[in-house]
Structures are given as structure tokens and as C-alpha cells.
Design a protein around this motif. Structure first.
Motif, mmCIF file in Angstrom:
data_model
loop_
_atom_site.group_PDB
_atom_site.id
_atom_site.type_symbol
_atom_site.label_atom_id
_atom_site.label_comp_id
_atom_site.label_asym_id
_atom_site.label_seq_id
_atom_site.Cartn_x
_atom_site.Cartn_y
_atom_site.Cartn_z
ATOM 1 N N MET A 41 -25.920 -73.252 28.004
ATOM 2 C CA MET A 41 -26.747 -72.078 28.273
ATOM 3 C C MET A 41 -27.869 -72.426 29.236
ATOM 4 N N GLY A 42 -28.495 -71.382 29.760
ATOM 5 C CA GLY A 42 -29.598 -71.586 30.689
ATOM 6 C C GLY A 42 -29.599 -70.473 31.714
ATOM 7 N N PRO A 43 -30.722 -70.333 32.446
ATOM 8 C CA PRO A 43 -30.814 -69.246 33.424
ATOM 9 C C PRO A 43 -29.791 -69.412 34.546
ATOM 10 N N SER A 44 -29.566 -68.332 35.277
ATOM 11 C CA SER A 44 -28.681 -68.404 36.434
ATOM 12 C C SER A 44 -29.212 -69.447 37.398
ATOM 13 N N LEU A 166 -16.394 -64.210 28.892
ATOM 14 C CA LEU A 166 -16.527 -62.835 28.417
ATOM 15 C C LEU A 166 -17.582 -62.042 29.189
ATOM 16 N N ALA A 167 -18.233 -62.677 30.163
ATOM 17 C CA ALA A 167 -19.385 -62.037 30.789
ATOM 18 C C ALA A 167 -19.033 -60.741 31.513
ATOM 19 N N ALA A 168 -17.859 -60.727 32.152
ATOM 20 C CA ALA A 168 -17.527 -59.564 32.972
ATOM 21 C C ALA A 168 -16.972 -58.409 32.140
ATOM 22 N N LEU A 169 -16.917 -58.586 30.837
ATOM 23 C CA LEU A 169 -16.217 -57.599 30.017
ATOM 24 C C LEU A 169 -17.182 -56.691 29.263
ATOM 25 N N ASP A 170 -16.709 -55.486 28.956
ATOM 26 C CA ASP A 170 -17.561 -54.621 28.163
ATOM 27 C C ASP A 170 -17.483 -55.048 26.697
ATOM 28 N N VAL A 171 -18.343 -54.427 25.901
ATOM 29 C CA VAL A 171 -18.499 -54.893 24.517
ATOM 30 C C VAL A 171 -17.188 -54.850 23.741
ATOM 31 N N HIS A 197 -24.373 -66.674 28.436
ATOM 32 C CA HIS A 197 -25.755 -66.208 28.359
ATOM 33 C C HIS A 197 -26.006 -65.516 27.041
ATOM 34 N N ASN A 198 -24.927 -65.369 26.281
ATOM 35 C CA ASN A 198 -24.993 -64.490 25.132
ATOM 36 C C ASN A 198 -25.234 -65.285 23.854
ATOM 37 N N VAL A 199 -26.383 -65.042 23.232
ATOM 38 C CA VAL A 199 -26.761 -65.777 22.027
ATOM 39 C C VAL A 199 -25.744 -65.561 20.914
ATOM 40 N N ARG A 234 -36.690 -69.160 26.198
ATOM 41 C CA ARG A 234 -37.077 -68.668 27.522
ATOM 42 C C ARG A 234 -35.998 -69.001 28.532
ATOM 43 N N ALA A 235 -35.338 -70.120 28.277
ATOM 44 C CA ALA A 235 -34.312 -70.568 29.206
ATOM 45 C C ALA A 235 -33.009 -69.810 29.025
ATOM 46 N N ALA A 236 -32.810 -69.235 27.895
ATOM 47 C CA ALA A 236 -31.510 -68.635 27.620
ATOM 48 C C ALA A 236 -31.388 -67.233 28.205
ATOM 49 N N GLU A 237 -32.422 -66.762 28.846
ATOM 50 C CA GLU A 237 -32.373 -65.506 29.594
ATOM 51 C C GLU A 237 -32.083 -64.298 28.743
#
Lengths: 366, 226
Positions: A41-44, A166-171, A197-199, A234-237
Motif C-alpha cells: 500500500m501507499g500513495p500513487s 480490483l481497482a478498475a471495478l465497481d463495487v 489502495h483499499n483498506v 496518511r500513506a494509504a490514501e
């Protein structure tokens, strides 16, 4: 190098001591990942994708050492650099990276070393039979991800590198693919590095989280601990999140709330979630800025959740002030974000007893 | 209908154009790949030299070739010692058409290879393909349309080459006289009817070549967006 985490299976340990020069900084990663499933994980732009590419052997400028399951893939000090085609890495980039000139079947069967049996299992598990004759252009985002996963699995990988699958997908799609990933974790005995990015995904899947920030490892550890501690999140955006695990104790249909017990005599109301059976363990997330602070016990307030707490610490975080509040018996402190103006006006200080109020709708299930 | 002599001209032209294309294809594809991927010193010089035949008058290219093949030059001398005659033979026609057609193939191929996402090649590598295997299974199939288009373009150029050919190969009926040369010759000598027959043949050939490209690119386009 280092000692694998307790309970780690030796075959699934990933050792990293890497330097990868990137456009704006040098990515430096020193970590031993032993849990089998690690959330990265981490920011872009913090180097997550570059880390996966370096492990896959697609970063010719990478220096240092990479050992996966006892196999040395890179050791520049000893002049060893295994080419990507012999690393046995299953890499799924963020956009799936399917070959557009091949059908779904052609993509899955592409791997030179594809084992027939593995391939059949991957295809069945990811329910791909109906997509077989279609070209990537006619597949949806979720279908492409499934094909790409199957292609990676069919190549008999010794390690899986998944870049925000899974980032590009809807819920809805996320929730359909998540079980596949859990099956991969539990049924294929290969270590997985999983960029997200998803906790919620990290908590659901990973035994360990690796947090990157501007090319450095900010922290490594169990996801629940890491993602609840402040500097790290803070880093996990995702904004500062308070995370807590609890057990569903009751559903109130008429009142529209579900009660989740976090500890003895300590329960939280959340919007009615009939999908979670009573007794199920769930993880709750509350954004730090969604918590209201009062210096006296509030009356006639609509918020369903009001807890007495004591301020353990105050810290200036960017433009805001973050309070660490001890809530209930033991447990992890809650983080509350306020403007410095509010802190000054209310005279908030360390040791002060306050009341925290949270609307049911500000509590999310992850 | 063309006479036997005219058919001879047509076949000579097609034979030479086809041979030139076949010989150019591997070299042109290789040059296209290198220009698409290589980022280093000398790149723009190489590009310019390769494109020169496109911008120079073909007769100028012809003279340069003629000079290069003269007995006084290194190449010409080497060939002469071994008794290989090039100037004013079909080999000269081949050389002239290849020189003129090469840049067209390279430019098309280069653009096509530049459009192939290098990440896909990387993924092919992680799936067990070495450099060569990844090239033939991913890079080339994805660049195929551009390579085919470049090939047809090169073939068409080879069919119609005039200026460079007439300088190095002359205009010897039955030996070096191709369609383009014959059309010019017939017009100059007052046989315009005969010239028109040959023009008809070239038009038919051009149509066939262009339709082939269209057909190939449509067939590929239906399957994928590249």
C-alpha cells in the motif's frame, strides 16, 4: 535478509533488499515477507508497481537481492540476474495486460510452461469457460481481470504479483472477484504480493501489509495494526481510518440499525446490515473527520453512538489536529481529526475527558 | 489483350518486385524494430540516411548507385574481381527497386512496432518467453498490420520504379525493361496504344495490391483494437 515471521511457511517467504532507480527517486525496499499474502500500500507514485516489476524482472536497472521461496532471483553482488522468463512469476498488471490479438483461451494458454491440470483448475475457479472464444476488446473490466489471473495461475508461478486487480471495478464486481482471490490465497500455495489502495481488501486478504512512501518502506506488519496507526494511514490514501473488529449482536429492523459489539459493554450502531448474520466477526471503519467531539455528555443528539473517552495525545497533522482518544476498556485509541481552531475554542488538552459522537451512517463495514 | 512480349514485361516486373519485397522483408522488419526501440546516439542519423531515397530524385539515387557499382569503387571493384556483372542487368533493376522501396517498408514497420505496448512484451517474458519467442508471439502479431501495409507499399513502389532503374539498368527490352520503362519507351516512340495496354495492367496490379492490404487490415481489425 532476516528472520521469517512466526508461523511463516518457508516456501512462501519473500526476501527483498532492493534498489530501483525511478524517474524522480530511488525505490529502496528492505523487507522479509513471510505471511504468504502481503498487501502493498501507499500513495500513487510511491513505487508499488515498480516494486512488482522489479520482482518480475522487468526493471533491468534494479540492484540488490530478491529471494522468493528460497530461490535467488536477483543478487547483483554475485552477478546473478535471472531473466523474467525463468523467474516463474505470475504478474497481473493493473489493466490486466491481456494480449489483444488472442482470445481469452489463447491468453490463458499463452504461458509456455502452462500445466494442463493447473490451467483447468484456474479456468474452472475463475468461471471462464463462457468467455473462451472472446477477444479482450469484448470483455468487461472484471472479465479481463479474471482472464489475466487465470493466465498468471496457469503459468505455474512460484509467486503471484497482483497490481490493484480490483481497482478498475465497481463495487459489485469487486465483491464477486474477492472470493476468487481468497481461494487463490487458500488453495494455491504461492506467496502473493497484492497492491491495493483499499483498506477493506487489505484486511480481508492479507496477513501482512507493506507500506511504501516515496520509494521507502514506511512500515511492515499486520494490516489491522498498521492501518489503524496514524502516520501510516496518511500513506494509504484512504483518509485516516479508525478500524475495529467486533461481533454482530443484533439486528433492529424497525430502528434500521445493526449492533456490533466491540468489547464488553461497548457496542456500536451501524446501518442495518442483514447480510451479516448474528455472531459474525466484522471490521468497522470510521473516518477520523466523521467523529464529533463534545466536552460535556451530549443530550438530544441524533448520533446513535456516543462514547466517553479521554484524550491521550494531540498532534498537528498537516492543516488539522489529530487527537488520540482512549475509548472503552483497553483497545486501540481512536483517532479524531479536528481543525486547530476547534481544539483551541474547546480548550482540548491531553488528559481531558470528552464525549465522541458518531452517526450510524459514518460507520462502514469493510 | 497484351501480346506475348508485353506479358514478358509484366512478368519480369512482377518477378523483380516480388523478389525485392521478399529480400527486403526481414531486413526492413529488423530495421523497423531497431528504430522503434533503440534510444541512443546515431539514431537520427540512421533514420535520415534510411529515408534519403524518399526525398532525393530517383535519378540522383540511380547515379549514386551507378557510382557505387563502378569498377573504381570498393563495392564495384569487389564484384568485378569475382566476375559479377550488375550494371545493365536484371540485378541492377533489383538493386534500384530495393533501394527505393526500403524506406517505405521501414517507416511503416517502425510505426507499427512503436505502437506495440512494451509492457505486453514484458508480460510475455514473465510467462516464459525469451526475447525471440516474445517477438514472434506478441510483438510481430501486434505490429502485423503495419508490416503488411509497409510490404504492400514497398511492393507497389518496386513495381513502378523508374528513375533509379533507368540509370543503373538502362532500358533493354527483354532484359531490364520493366512496366514503367516500357510505358515511357512506348510513349516516346509513338506506340501510345501499346503503352495504354501496359497502363491497364499496372492499374490492375495496383488495385490487387491495395485491396489485399485493406482485406488483411479489416480482418485483423475485427478481432482487436491495437
Amino acid at each position: 535478509m532476516g528472520v521469517p515471521a512466526p508461523g511463516a511457511q518457508v516456501g512462501r517467504v519473500i526476501e527483498l533488499a532492493l534498489e530501483v532507480p525511478l524517474a524522480s527517486f530511488v525505490l529502496r525496499v528492505q523487507a522479509t515477507l513471510g505471511s504468504g499474502f502481503t498487501a502493498v500500500m501507499g500513495p500513487s507514485g510511491s513505487g508499488k508497481t515498480s516494486l512488482l516489476e522489479a520482482i518480475a524482472g522487468l526493471r533491468p536497472k534494479a540492484r540488490g537481492r530478491i529471494v522468493v521461496g528460497g530461490e535467488v532471483l536477483l543478487d547483483t553482488d554475485r552477478g546473478r540476474r535471472v531473466p523474467p522468463e525463468r523467474r516463474h512469476v505470475g504478474y497481473v498488471p493493473q489493466d490486466a495486460g491481456l494480449f489483444p490479438h488472442l482470445t481469452a483461451r489463447g491468453n490463458v494458454a499463452f504461458a509456455a510452461r502452462a500445466g494442463r491440470e493447473r490451467m483447468a483448475t484456474a479456468i474452472d475457479m475463475l468461471e471462464l469457460r463462457d468467455l473462451f472464444e472472446r477477444y479482450p476488446v469484448s470483455l468487461s473490466g472484471g472479465e479481463r481481470q479474471r482472464v489475466a489471473l487465470a493466465r498468471a495461475l496457469a503459468s505455474e508461478p512460484s509467486v503471484l504479483l497482483l497490481d490493484e486487480p480490483l481497482a478498475a471495478l465497481d463495487v459489485g464486481l469487486r465483491e464477486r472477484i474477492l472470493p476468487y482471490l481468497m481461494r487463490i490465497r487458500d488453495e494455491w500455495r504461492v506467496p502473493v504480493l497484492y497492491v491495493t489502495h483499499n483498506v477493506g481488501e487489505a484486511l480481508a486478504l492479507a496477513g501482512e501489509a507493506l507500506l511504501l512512501r516515496e520509494g521507502r518502506v514506511e512500515a511492515v506488519g499486520p494490516p489491522l495494526d498498521l492501518l489503524s496507526s496514524q502516520g501510516v494511514v496518511r500513506a494509504a490514501e484512504t483518509g485516516i481510518e479508525n478500524l475495529a473488529q467486533g461481533r454482530v449482536v443484533s439486528h433492529d429492523d424497525a430502528g434500521g440499525v445493526t449492533r456490533v459489539e466491540l468489547g464488553t459493554d461497548f457496542a456500536v450502531s451501524i446501518p442495518l446490515a442483514l447480510g451479516r448474520a448474528i455472531g459474525t466477526v466484522v471490521t468497522l471503519a470510521i473516518r477520523a473527520e466523521d467523529i464529533v467531539v463534545a466536552t460535556e455528555p451530549p443530550h438530544a443528539l441524533s448520533a446513535r453512538n456516543v462514547f466517553e473517552a479521554r484524550i491521550a495525545a494531540l498532534e498537528r497533522t498537516g492543516v488539522d489536529t489529530t487527537l488520540r482518544c482512549a475509548v472503552g476498556p483497553g483497545g486501540r485509541p481512536w483517532l479524531v481529526r479536528l481543525t486547530p481552531a476547534a481544539v483551541a475554542a474547546m480548550g482540548l488538552a491531553e488528559g481531558r475527558v470528552v464525549w465522541l459522537a458518531v452517526k450510524s451512517h459514518s460507520v462502514r463495514l469493510v | 489483350m497484351p501480346t506475348a512480349e508485353e506479358w514478358g514485361i509484366v512478368f519480369l516486373t512482377i518477378r523483380i518486385a516480388a523478389l525485392a519485397t521478399v529480400l527486403l522483408l526481414p531486413v526492413g522488419v529488423a530495421a523497423g524494430v531497431v528504430l522503434a526501440r533503440y534510444r541512443g546516439p546515431g539514431k537520427s542519423v540512421a533514420e535520415t540516411v534510411l529515408s534519403l531515397p524518399l526525398v532525393l530524385p530517383p535519378t540522383a539515387v540511380g547515379i549514386l548507385l551507378l557510382r557505387a557499382l563502378s569498377r573504381q569503387s570498393a563495392v564495384g571493384g569487389w564484384l568485378a574481381v569475382r566476375g559479377i556483372e550488375v550494371v545493365f542487368t536484371w540485378k541492377a533493376v533489383l538493386l534500384a527497386t530495393m533501394t527505393m522501396a526500403f524506406p517505405l517498408l521501414v517507416r511503416s514497420a517502425r510505426t507499427a512496432f512503436e505502437e506495440v505496448d512494451p509492457r505486453l512484451v514484458g508480460i510475455a517474458r514473465t510467462l516464459g518467453c525469451g526475447h525471440l519467442r516474445a517477438f514472434f508471439r506478441v510483438t510481430l502479431p501486434l505490429a502485423w498490420r503495419g508490416v503488411v501495409a509497409g510490404t504492400v507499399l514497398a511492393f507497389s513502389r518496386a513495381l513502378g520504379e523508374f528513375g533509379a532503374t533507368v540509370m543503373v539498368a538502362g532500358n533493354i527490352p527483354g532484359k531490364t525493361q520493366t512496366l514503367a520503362l516500357a510505358i515511357f519507351h512506348d510513349t516516346q516512340t509513338g506506340h501510345e496504344d501499346r503503352a495504354m495496354v501496359l497502363v491497364g495492367v499496372t492499374v490492375a496490379l495496383a488495385f490487387a495490391a491495395l485491396w489485399t492490404t485493406e482485406w488483411v487490415s479489416r480482418r485483423r481489425a475485427r478481432r482487436s483494437v491495437v
